[in-house]
Scaffold this motif. Structure first.
Motif, mmCIF file in Angstrom:
data_model
loop_
_atom_site.group_PDB
_atom_site.id
_atom_site.type_symbol
_atom_site.label_atom_id
_atom_site.label_comp_id
_atom_site.label_asym_id
_atom_site.label_seq_id
_atom_site.Cartn_x
_atom_site.Cartn_y
_atom_site.Cartn_z
ATOM 1 N N TRP A 42 -77.036 17.882 19.742
ATOM 2 C CA TRP A 42 -78.198 17.394 18.995
ATOM 3 C C TRP A 42 -78.464 15.928 19.323
ATOM 4 N N SER A 43 -77.402 15.119 19.399
ATOM 5 C CA SER A 43 -77.599 13.689 19.632
ATOM 6 C C SER A 43 -78.254 13.420 20.984
ATOM 7 N N VAL A 44 -77.908 14.226 21.992
ATOM 8 C CA VAL A 44 -78.550 14.066 23.303
ATOM 9 C C VAL A 44 -80.036 14.395 23.192
ATOM 10 N N PHE A 45 -80.322 15.536 22.555
ATOM 11 C CA PHE A 45 -81.718 15.945 22.416
ATOM 12 C C PHE A 45 -82.524 14.989 21.546
ATOM 13 N N PHE A 46 -81.886 14.316 20.607
ATOM 14 C CA PHE A 46 -82.582 13.346 19.765
ATOM 15 C C PHE A 46 -82.776 12.016 20.496
ATOM 16 N N CYS A 47 -81.727 11.549 21.166
ATOM 17 C CA CYS A 47 -81.790 10.226 21.801
ATOM 18 C C CYS A 47 -82.748 10.175 22.989
ATOM 19 N N LEU A 48 -82.884 11.281 23.709
ATOM 20 C CA LEU A 48 -83.795 11.265 24.859
ATOM 21 C C LEU A 48 -85.248 10.986 24.451
ATOM 22 N N PRO A 49 -85.852 11.727 23.498
ATOM 23 C CA PRO A 49 -87.223 11.382 23.139
ATOM 24 C C PRO A 49 -87.336 10.034 22.430
ATOM 25 N N ALA A 50 -86.278 9.620 21.714
ATOM 26 C CA ALA A 50 -86.312 8.289 21.107
ATOM 27 C C ALA A 50 -86.373 7.225 22.202
ATOM 28 N N ALA A 51 -85.593 7.419 23.258
ATOM 29 C CA ALA A 51 -85.620 6.479 24.389
ATOM 30 C C ALA A 51 -86.958 6.549 25.115
ATOM 31 N N ALA A 52 -87.507 7.747 25.254
ATOM 32 C CA ALA A 52 -88.813 7.886 25.913
ATOM 33 C C ALA A 52 -89.899 7.178 25.105
ATOM 34 N N LEU A 53 -89.828 7.291 23.794
ATOM 35 C CA LEU A 53 -90.804 6.610 22.941
ATOM 36 C C LEU A 53 -90.654 5.099 23.086
ATOM 37 N N ALA A 54 -89.420 4.613 23.027
ATOM 38 C CA ALA A 54 -89.187 3.168 23.161
ATOM 39 C C ALA A 54 -89.647 2.671 24.524
ATOM 40 N N ALA A 55 -89.347 3.413 25.587
ATOM 41 C CA ALA A 55 -89.750 2.989 26.929
ATOM 42 C C ALA A 55 -91.269 2.995 27.068
ATOM 43 N N ASN A 56 -91.915 4.018 26.504
ATOM 44 C CA ASN A 56 -93.376 4.076 26.547
ATOM 45 C C ASN A 56 -93.982 2.868 25.849
ATOM 46 N N LEU A 57 -93.523 2.594 24.652
ATOM 47 C CA LEU A 57 -94.089 1.491 23.884
ATOM 48 C C LEU A 57 -93.782 0.139 24.546
ATOM 49 N N ALA A 58 -92.591 -0.009 25.098
ATOM 50 C CA ALA A 58 -92.241 -1.264 25.763
ATOM 51 C C ALA A 58 -93.044 -1.467 27.050
ATOM 52 N N TYR A 59 -93.156 -0.411 27.845
ATOM 53 C CA TYR A 59 -93.867 -0.545 29.119
ATOM 54 C C TYR A 59 -95.352 -0.803 28.929
ATOM 55 N N HIS A 60 -95.930 -0.167 27.942
ATOM 56 C CA HIS A 60 -97.372 -0.312 27.729
ATOM 57 C C HIS A 60 -97.715 -1.425 26.763
ATOM 58 N N GLY A 75 -85.808 17.276 12.099
ATOM 59 C CA GLY A 75 -85.783 18.572 11.409
ATOM 60 C C GLY A 75 -84.578 19.401 11.818
ATOM 61 N N ALA A 76 -84.217 19.351 13.099
ATOM 62 C CA ALA A 76 -83.036 20.075 13.572
ATOM 63 C C ALA A 76 -81.768 19.505 12.937
ATOM 64 N N LEU A 77 -81.712 18.195 12.781
ATOM 65 C CA LEU A 77 -80.566 17.577 12.111
ATOM 66 C C LEU A 77 -80.442 18.100 10.688
ATOM 67 N N TRP A 78 -81.552 18.155 10.001
ATOM 68 C CA TRP A 78 -81.548 18.680 8.632
ATOM 69 C C TRP A 78 -81.011 20.109 8.618
ATOM 70 N N ALA A 79 -81.444 20.931 9.578
ATOM 71 C CA ALA A 79 -80.974 22.324 9.646
ATOM 72 C C ALA A 79 -79.464 22.372 9.865
ATOM 73 N N ASP A 125 -72.911 22.104 9.456
ATOM 74 C CA ASP A 125 -72.522 21.979 10.861
ATOM 75 C C ASP A 125 -72.544 20.502 11.240
ATOM 76 N N HIS A 126 -71.376 19.956 11.521
ATOM 77 C CA HIS A 126 -71.284 18.544 11.884
ATOM 78 C C HIS A 126 -70.946 18.344 13.351
ATOM 79 N N ALA A 127 -71.038 19.392 14.145
ATOM 80 C CA ALA A 127 -70.844 19.293 15.598
ATOM 81 C C ALA A 127 -72.197 18.915 16.200
ATOM 82 N N LEU A 128 -72.476 17.627 16.226
ATOM 83 C CA LEU A 128 -73.819 17.144 16.564
ATOM 84 C C LEU A 128 -73.923 16.524 17.945
ATOM 85 N N GLY A 129 -72.976 16.802 18.827
ATOM 86 C CA GLY A 129 -73.035 16.249 20.190
ATOM 87 C C GLY A 129 -74.297 16.648 20.928
#
Length: 118
Positions: free
Chosen positions: A97-115, A81-85, A91-95
């Protein structure tokens, strides 16, 4: 694998928790971003609350894995949703945003992989 899962989860929780606090106390940076995106300041507390809920959900997920997965997925959706905004106002300065997006994506992947769900 547990160490990676723990580090990514704690880091994501800390970063989003800090962002939640910044929104909730009315720090200048989230206000300037809201102005840039055309988001009313009245949305700052609800958005901060969502970030805080996501951060706490990630921590709860260390005990109840499904809560962590749901919290991480919710944060991924929040940042889509923030990307859409950002894109809506050109605004194409998404540096940051990319950190804030990639962290929960990585947390989701790690959660699913570990469990064993991924």
């Amino acid at each position: 694998m547990f160490a990676a899962y723990l580090v990514v989860t704690l880091l994501t929780s800390a970063v989003n928790g800090a962002a939640a606090v910044a929104n909730l106390i009315g720090h200048d940076y989230p206000k300037s971003q809201a102005d840039k995106m055309g988001v009313p300041h009245s949305w700052m507390r609800p958005l901060g609350t969502l970030l805080g809920a996501g951060a706490l959900g990630l921590l709860a997920g260390l005990v109840v894995p499904v809560l962590g997965a749901l919290a991480a997925a919710g944060l991924v959706l929040y940042f889509i949703g923030a990307l859409w905004a950002h894109l809506r106002v050109g605004d194409h300065a998404l540096g940051p945003w990319s950190v804030f997006f990639c962290l929960p994506a990585a947390a989701l992947a790690a959660n699913l992989a570990y469990h064993g769900l991924g």
